[in-house]
Design a protein around this motif. Structure first.
Motif, mmCIF file in Angstrom:
data_model
loop_
_atom_site.group_PDB
_atom_site.id
_atom_site.type_symbol
_atom_site.label_atom_id
_atom_site.label_comp_id
_atom_site.label_asym_id
_atom_site.label_seq_id
_atom_site.Cartn_x
_atom_site.Cartn_y
_atom_site.Cartn_z
ATOM 1 N N THR A 1 -5.281 -2.701 -9.270
ATOM 2 C CA THR A 1 -5.356 -1.285 -8.881
ATOM 3 C C THR A 1 -6.575 -1.085 -7.974
ATOM 4 O OG1 THR A 1 -6.593 -0.858 -10.905
ATOM 5 C CG2 THR A 1 -4.257 -0.320 -10.943
ATOM 6 N N GLY A 2 -6.695 0.133 -7.414
ATOM 7 C CA GLY A 2 -7.824 0.450 -6.529
ATOM 8 C C GLY A 2 -7.356 0.743 -5.124
ATOM 9 N N THR A 3 -8.318 1.012 -4.222
ATOM 10 C CA THR A 3 -7.932 1.263 -2.836
ATOM 11 C C THR A 3 -7.834 -0.071 -2.102
ATOM 12 O OG1 THR A 3 -10.195 1.399 -2.010
ATOM 13 C CG2 THR A 3 -9.232 3.434 -2.841
ATOM 14 N N SER B 1 -0.505 -9.823 -9.305
ATOM 15 C CA SER B 1 -0.114 -8.452 -9.640
ATOM 16 C C SER B 1 -1.085 -7.871 -10.653
ATOM 17 C CB SER B 1 1.325 -8.425 -10.146
ATOM 18 O OG SER B 1 1.463 -9.264 -11.252
ATOM 19 N N ASN B 2 -0.787 -6.654 -11.093
ATOM 20 C CA ASN B 2 -1.655 -5.966 -12.044
ATOM 21 C C ASN B 2 -2.998 -5.600 -11.421
ATOM 22 O OD1 ASN B 2 -1.903 -4.774 -14.451
ATOM 23 N ND2 ASN B 2 -1.758 -6.635 -15.683
ATOM 24 N N SER C 1 -0.256 -0.133 -3.716
ATOM 25 C CA SER C 1 1.004 0.365 -4.276
ATOM 26 C C SER C 1 1.256 -0.221 -5.666
ATOM 27 C CB SER C 1 2.158 0.000 -3.352
ATOM 28 O OG SER C 1 3.378 0.264 -3.991
ATOM 29 N N PRO C 2 1.675 0.625 -6.607
ATOM 30 C CA PRO C 2 1.971 0.112 -7.946
ATOM 31 C C PRO C 2 3.278 -0.690 -7.999
ATOM 32 C CG PRO C 2 2.436 2.455 -7.821
ATOM 33 C CD PRO C 2 1.825 2.075 -6.509
ATOM 34 N N GLY D 1 0.421 -3.921 -7.283
ATOM 35 C CA GLY D 1 0.260 -3.403 -8.638
ATOM 36 C C GLY D 1 1.220 -4.076 -9.607
ATOM 37 N N ASN D 2 2.497 -4.074 -9.215
ATOM 38 C CA ASN D 2 3.507 -4.658 -10.074
ATOM 39 C C ASN D 2 4.636 -5.198 -9.193
ATOM 40 O OD1 ASN D 2 4.756 -5.360 -12.458
ATOM 41 N ND2 ASN D 2 4.255 -3.370 -13.393
ATOM 42 N N THR E 1 0.823 -1.216 0.000
ATOM 43 C CA THR E 1 0.000 0.000 0.000
ATOM 44 C C THR E 1 0.858 1.267 0.000
ATOM 45 O OG1 THR E 1 -0.088 0.210 2.413
ATOM 46 C CG2 THR E 1 -1.730 -1.210 1.390
ATOM 47 N N ASN E 2 0.234 2.368 -0.410
ATOM 48 C CA ASN E 2 0.948 3.643 -0.435
ATOM 49 C C ASN E 2 0.987 4.304 0.930
ATOM 50 O OD1 ASN E 2 1.628 3.549 -3.093
ATOM 51 N ND2 ASN E 2 -0.134 4.748 -3.803
ATOM 52 N N ALA F 1 -4.426 3.957 -1.789
ATOM 53 C CA ALA F 1 -4.370 3.154 -3.014
ATOM 54 C C ALA F 1 -3.385 2.016 -2.815
ATOM 55 C CB ALA F 1 -3.933 4.027 -4.180
#
Lengths: 105, 284
Positions: free
Chosen positions: A91-93, A88-89, A17-18, A69-70, A7-8, A15
């Protein structure tokens, strides 16, 4: 089952984390016992090998699944070799991801 | 023997060109010179000098760790000590070594209480020696040549600091044997491991930069690194008449360094460079 979401920020509206290796936090979610905690990722500032160091943190939490995310190739390999599934891949909260995960289970 | 580094934070500022010309200038002053190309990931001094790399004089090996599972007790000390994050261990599993992150420092072997980590030799680079026979230019003073040592990392080797360390070691003993007056280390661009390895122990570093915002930013980084490594610096401003040099002057002042030389933009040098006749150019 215990799962990990990168997570960010350390809250549920953050969100996902990417990235994996330098994701600021990991949410460790024990879905049966409804136990949730955010773990700070000590690897964010590493120049190299952040993925491995982050994987080490995640592995020690004994999770069975990582959602992110990745993710880099090295971290992915060592996680999978430790018997951890990687999705992976995504997105979202964090909240959305958790709900979606419960629904699709 | 004077050990001088030619370095720059920013790439493409003219390190190799200036290193080659500087070597030639010293030769004309009747000095015995050894130029060492420490940009091991992409050495090109030999190209500027119209040379070829033939048989390597020496191969460079490092010892990567290898686990002896019979002796390993899975204690995890090796994982804790590794500063390169090159060792991974799942709970109750054997540690795994990730070779492309490993700098072959040997810390894991030293720390292992069960002597379970052995080593495996692997080639990571090569050293070439070229004799640059006298300056082909008619203006050449003495007709004396100089030596070029080229370090080259093997493709796919990610951690090239150890290559530079061994190239330097080879060059220093070579210089001693040949009674060299000036040994010039042409470093890679940047401030990372292979640059640090090249700068360590030098008596002086010429930091090459250009009057651009990026040139200024990277000059700050390299001067900071040199201060940390206790290597005295002088700045050479290349293409000095093209941009705005106020930022550069400010940074140079901040680090109490000085601009030793300003090289104006010159079409002549570009032409000579592309014809492989760089040594015809006189660096004053």
């Amino acid at each position: 089952m215990k799962i990990c979401i990168a997570t960010n920020k350390s809250d549920f509206n953050s969100a996902i984390s990417p990235i994996f290796g330098r994701a600021p936090y990991f949410l460790i979610a024990d879905l049966e016992n409804k136990n949730f905690k955010f773990v700070k990722n000590r690897a964010t500032k590493f120049i190299r090998g952040a993925g491995i160091a982050a994987a080490q943190t995640v592995v020690s939490e004994k999770v069975k699944l990582v959602i992110v995310g990745n993710i880099g190739p090295r971290a992915k390999v060592v996680l999978e070799q430790s018997g951890i599934k990687v999705i992976s891949n995504i997105t979202g909260t964090v909240k959305e991801v958790l709900e979606r995960f419960k629904k699709e289970d | 023997m004077q050990k001088i580094a030619i370095t720059s934070g920013k790439g493409g500022t003219g390190k190799s060109t200036i290193a080659v010309l500087f070597a030639n200038k010293l030769v004309k002053e009747n000095k015995k010179v050894l130029l060492v190309d420490c940009d091991v990931e992409c050495p090109n001094d030999y190209l500027l000098l119209g040379q070829r790399l033939k048989e390597p004089r020496k191969k460079i090996y490092v010892k990567f760790p290898k686990l002896n599972k019979k002796k390993c007790k899975k204690c995890g000390l090796c994982v804790k000590i590794c500063r390169s994050n090159a060792i991974f261990q799942a709970p109750r599993k054997y540690p795994v070594f990730i070779k492309d992150l490993c700098s072959a420092c040997g810390a894991c072997q030293t720390v292992c209480p069960y002597k379970a980590i052995q080593s495996r030799k692997e080639e990571i680079g090569r050293i070439f020696v070229n004799k640059i026979k006298k300056n082909p230019a008619p203006t050449s003073g003495t007709g004396r040549g100089f030596w070029l040592i080229t370090g080259q990392a093997k493709p796919k080797v990610e951690e090239t600091g150890p290559v530079v360390i061994q190239v330097k070691k080879f060059a220093l003993s070579f210089a001693k044997r040949k009674k060299i007056d000036f040994i010039l280390f042409d470093t890679a661009a940047g401030t990372h491991c292979p640059v640090i390895s090249a700068l360590l122990g030098c008596d002086l570093a010429y930091c090459i930069t250009e009057p651009t915002p990026m040139g200024a930013y990277d000059l700050d980084l390299i001067l900071r690194l040199c201060r940390k490594l206790k290597v005295p610096t002088k700045v050479i401003l290349n293409q000095a008449d093209l941009g705005d040099k106020t930022k550069i002057e400010k940074i140079v002042k901040k680090f109490k360094s000085k601009i030793d030389k300003e090289i104006p933009y010159s079409e002549e040098i570009v032409k000579l460079y592309s014809r492989g006749k760089l040594l015809d150019f006189d660096l004053v």
